[in-house]
Design a protein around this motif. Structure first.
Motif, PDB file in Angstrom:
ATOM      1  N   SER A 171      -6.900   1.568   3.840  1.00  0.00           N
ATOM      2  CA  SER A 171      -5.983   0.443   4.078  1.00  0.00           C
ATOM      3  C   SER A 171      -6.021  -0.031   5.516  1.00  0.00           C
ATOM      4  O   SER A 171      -5.057  -0.620   6.006  1.00  0.00           O
TER       5      SER A 171
ATOM      6  N   ASN B 196      -4.929  -3.579   6.308  1.00  0.00           N
ATOM      7  CA  ASN B 196      -3.575  -4.013   5.934  1.00  0.00           C
ATOM      8  C   ASN B 196      -2.626  -3.901   7.123  1.00  0.00           C
ATOM      9  O   ASN B 196      -2.726  -2.962   7.920  1.00  0.00           O
TER      10      ASN B 196
ATOM     11  N   HIS C 202       0.817  -1.215   0.000  1.00  0.00           N
ATOM     12  CA  HIS C 202       0.000   0.000   0.000  1.00  0.00           C
ATOM     13  C   HIS C 202       0.855   1.272   0.000  1.00  0.00           C
ATOM     14  O   HIS C 202       0.559   2.240  -0.710  1.00  0.00           O
TER      15      HIS C 202
ATOM     16  N   GLN D 134      -5.645  -6.920   2.366  1.00  0.00           N
ATOM     17  CA  GLN D 134      -6.918  -7.050   1.662  1.00  0.00           C
ATOM     18  C   GLN D 134      -7.316  -5.776   0.925  1.00  0.00           C
ATOM     19  O   GLN D 134      -8.140  -5.810   0.008  1.00  0.00           O
ATOM     20  N   ASP D 135      -6.737  -4.629   1.336  1.00  0.00           N
ATOM     21  CA  ASP D 135      -7.104  -3.352   0.716  1.00  0.00           C
ATOM     22  C   ASP D 135      -6.066  -2.907  -0.304  1.00  0.00           C
ATOM     23  O   ASP D 135      -4.868  -2.969  -0.056  1.00  0.00           O
TER      24      ASP D 135
END
Length: 289
Positions: free
Chosen positions: A112, A115, A31, A106-107
């Motif tokens: 986020s 995460n 991310h 998952q994001d």
């Protein structure tokens, strides 16, 4: 010439364990790589001791909280990791970089929260940030980019995203033969260099921009205390661009920059004078005590 930073021998601390330097990697879909969801600290160790180490660790946690990046380590755990890295790499005089970021999870949109937050610590030998500028004074360009308003971003955090305009400003400065660039803030006041705070001298007194929309550096705070102990008046205030012409001396402060005199900013020239040299020498002595 030194190898690229991803191709060196040594160890880096990642998420609680030491890994080989070349194996300290993250996935492409991390991310932080896409949205700058990361915070960091830069620190220097002298004679085996990291200067103001705990203050840096505390600020890392503060920065994480400001950017909604809850770092899953305590100050004591961060301190232990830093010294573990130095020992593993047989370093005594070193630059230490601690980085915390939102990892892959998952994001992959802007949000986020699900995460994991990860952390790494690296250390390496790093000489004078501005080369021989400590003797003759650094040459600075004046950047077109301005430090942002506190209403736009948590500007008191040491966040990676805040440095993008600094990178752009420094690239433009280096293309002109300068070491760095001075930046104004969003209101037009003198602010800082791309990675260092600024001090000016006039008539025996020191003037430094008020850090109300940029980082109040740890080295900046240390320098102010040193000046006050020497009986020198320090004025923390808003500084207008037209005042640059009347200042006699100037220097930069930062963990990487340490205390570096400035000889020129744009068309304005400054003496590398006695006060600038004295504070640089005093800082060098302090960090090695």
């Amino acid at each position: 010439m030194a190898d690229s930073y991803d191709n060196r021998d040594g160890k880096i601390w990642m998420d609680g364990q030491l890994v080989d330097w070349r194996d300290a990697n993250v996935h492409l879909l991390t991310h932080a790589m896409h949205y700058a969801s990361s915070v960091f600290e830069g620190e220097r160790a002298y004679n085996g001791k990291i200067f103001e180490s705990r203050l840096h660790s505390e600020r890392l946690l503060f920065s994480g909280n400001e950017l909604d990046i809850p770092i899953p380590y305590t100050v004591d755990e961060i301190e232990a990791a830093k010294y573990e890295v130095m020992k593993a790499n047989n370093l005594v005089d070193a630059y230490v970089r601690v980085l915390a970021w939102r990892g892959s999870g998952q994001d992959m949109g802007v949000a986020s929260a699900s995460n994991p937050v990860r952390m790494a610590v690296a250390a390496w030998e790093w000489g004078a940030y501005y080369g021989d500028a400590k003797m003759k004074g650094a040459k600075l360009d004046i950047s077109k980019w301005k430090r942002p308003s506190p209403e736009t971003i948590p500007c008191f955090a040491k966040a990676s995203g805040l440095y993008m305009i600094c990178t752009m400003a420094k690239h433009q400065a280096e293309a002109k033969g300068c070491s760095d660039a001075m930046m104004f803030d969003h209101r037009g006041y003198v602010a800082e260099a791309t990675g260092a705070n600024m001090f000016f001298v006039k008539d025996g007194e020191v003037h430094t921009p008020k850090p109300d929309c940029f980082l109040n550096g740890i080295t900046r705070q240390t320098t102010i205390k040193m000046l006050e102990r020497k009986g020198i008046t320090v004025n923390e205030r808003h500084i207008m661009p037209e005042e640059l012409e009347g200042f006699e001396q100037c220097w930069l402060t930062g963990t990487a920059a340490e205390v570096t005199p400035v000889g020129q900013i744009g068309d304005y020239n400054f003496e590398v004078g006695a006060m600038a040299r004295d504070i640089a020498e005093s800082y060098e002595k302090l960090v090695r005590e």
